[in-house]
Scaffold this motif. Structure first.
Motif: not given
Ligand SMILES: [Zn+2]
Length: 469
Positions: A87, A147, A168, A393, A428
């Protein structure tokens, strides 16, 4: 006959070559058949790779066939035709400002700030404003593959609640600034707010509370010293803006006879927990100071271009191996939160700024937006790459599209071809937040409705000269 006997002997001995394979381990999630960009130290790319996740963590990253042998998953995602990568980490944001974006563009920085942003904020920033603006930004960030983000704003408690609800990850800093703002009449009041905010959120698995002195030109030396003391006492990161404009350089030279970096260093502000946004005007000595102190810098190419601040010395900062990440800056000065766009602009601005197209190659750009950005935020041991032991993530980027075909170099495609709209799924800590147009944690329509209602209210609060272009 001889060989048969040898085989029989081996069978009798029960040598490992003939032992039954170990039973598969149970995991919660396997994403398989993807082109995996691990963004580990070797930038390992697996053309047909898979990631196994148990709870919040990655337990293995390996070729799909190997993962199939080793693990049995509760949920399996077939990701053929997609890139699976960490992420994205947005190292600098003011998320709630999404409510003000595009309200007054194409103005000089000081005119934009004093003519629109400050009056609009002064009259409208409330816990509700921050909550809704942040949720709106969370939708946009999740949708485009971010993320984790770092945030600096007011009523940061509301930001934390929104990030928690969205699922998040964030490093969230309560702003301290030298004039009265909606959540603090004085810098000391802001420090009090920051202290209780830090106490409340410290230890949260996805939220790191921080303290955010606005900038060298808006915070006095005494307040900076108190902020350093609070950071030393609590371990909270310090988020700030540094060397963003020529004007700042001039103001700090006139007031303190120093360069912004020198000035902050003399107050003890620069250290391994410090995240400095922008750093457009760093000279060789400033870069050495950053490296020595362990402070990190977040480069915001789109904001620096929009406000005509300048091009940060990326070639020199990279050569010095400075701690470096990438950010969008707030949505009012970008004007979007798409980190794919930020990667693209970062690469191009670094090439233009240095006059050398070899500056900031694609793989390095991705590292800045993931692993190295995580390091700047103090999260290197937990996120930023797809490796066993790290938090899960991760994002899926569709490549079975005209612009994803043919695939010469996935890193180059990620930086210069794909954008946030190509993101298909986002996890996440192993939890699915977004999947093919559907948000799993947030109610997109309700948040957009609340945001539009707030815009009407904000507009009504402003006098014509504040919104006319
Ligand atoms: Zn900023």
């Amino acid at each position: 006959m001889k060989s048969y006997l040898a085989l029989a002997a081996l069978l009798t001995l029960g040598l490992p070559a003939f032992a039954a394979p170990p039973p598969p381990e149970r995991v919660d999630l396997v994403v398989r058949w993807a082109r995996v960009l691990t963004v580990d130290a070797e930038f390992r790319v697996l053309d047909d790779g898979a990631v196994a996740v148990r709870g919040t963590k990655i337990v293995a990253v390996a070729p799909s066939a190997e993962i199939a042998k080793r693990f049995r998953a509760k949920r399996t995602v077939d990701a053929k035709g997609a890139i699976l990568m960490p992420g994205l980490v947005n190292g600098h944001n003011h998320a709630a400002m999404s409510l003000l974006r595009s309200g007054a563009d194409d103005r000089a920085l000081m005119d934009w700030l004093t003519g629109f942003i400050f009056p609009a904020e002064g009259k409208n920033v409330s816990p509700e404003f921050v909550r809704v603006g942040t949720l709106l930004s969370c939708l946009e960030m999740i949708r485009s593959g971010t993320t984790t983000f770092a945030d600096m704003y007011y009523f940061e408690e509301e930001v934390a609640k929104a990030v928690d609800e969205a699922g998040m990850r964030g490093v969230l800093g309560e702003t301290v600034i030298g004039f009265p703002v909606p959540d603090a009449a004085t810098p000391d009041k802001a420090l009090e707010y920051a202290r209780s905010f830090i106490a409340k959120w410290k230890g949260n698995p996805r939220i790191v509370p921080a303290i955010a002195p606005h900038a060298p030109y808006t915070v006095d030396p005494d307040t900076f010293r108190k902020i350093v003391a609070l950071s030393n006492e609590t371990g909270a990161p310090i988020l700030t803006h540094v060397a963003e404009t020529k004007d700042e350089e001039k103001q700090i030279a006139e007031k303190y006879g120093k360069r912004p970096t020198e000035y902050l260093d003399s107050l003890g502000v620069l250290g391994p927990r410090t995240v400095a946004a922008h750093c457009v005007f760093l000279n060789e000595a400033d870069i050495a100071t950053f490296v020595r102190s362990g402070a990190g810098c977040v480069h915001n190419p789109e904001s620096n271009m929009k406000l005509a601040s300048g091009a940060a010395p990326m070639r020199e900062m990279l050569a010095a191996n400075m701690k470096l990440g990438l950010g969008t800056d707030g949505p009012a000065s970008n004007n979007d939160l798409d980190m794919f766009g930020t990667m693209d602009f970062a690469g191009k601005l670094a090439k233009l700024g240095s006059g050398d197209p070899r500056t900031l190659p694609a793989r390095t750009t991705i590292e800045l937006a993931t692993r190295r950005g995580a390091e700047v935020l103090g999260l290197a041991d937990r996120i930023g790459s797809l490796e066993a032991g790290k938090e899960a993530d991760m994002i899926l980027v569709a490549t079975d599209t005209p612009k994803g075909t043919p695939m010469w170099d996935p890193a180059s495609q990620v930086v210069s071809v794909f954008d946030g709209d190509d993101v298909r799924a986002v996890w996440v800590a192993g939890r699915l937040l977004y999947d093919s147009g559907r948000f799993r944690t947030l109610d997109e329509r309700a948040i957009r409705r609340r945001a539009e209602a707030l815009r009407t209210k904000i507009q009504a609060s402003l006098v014509p000269k504040e919104i006319s272009k």
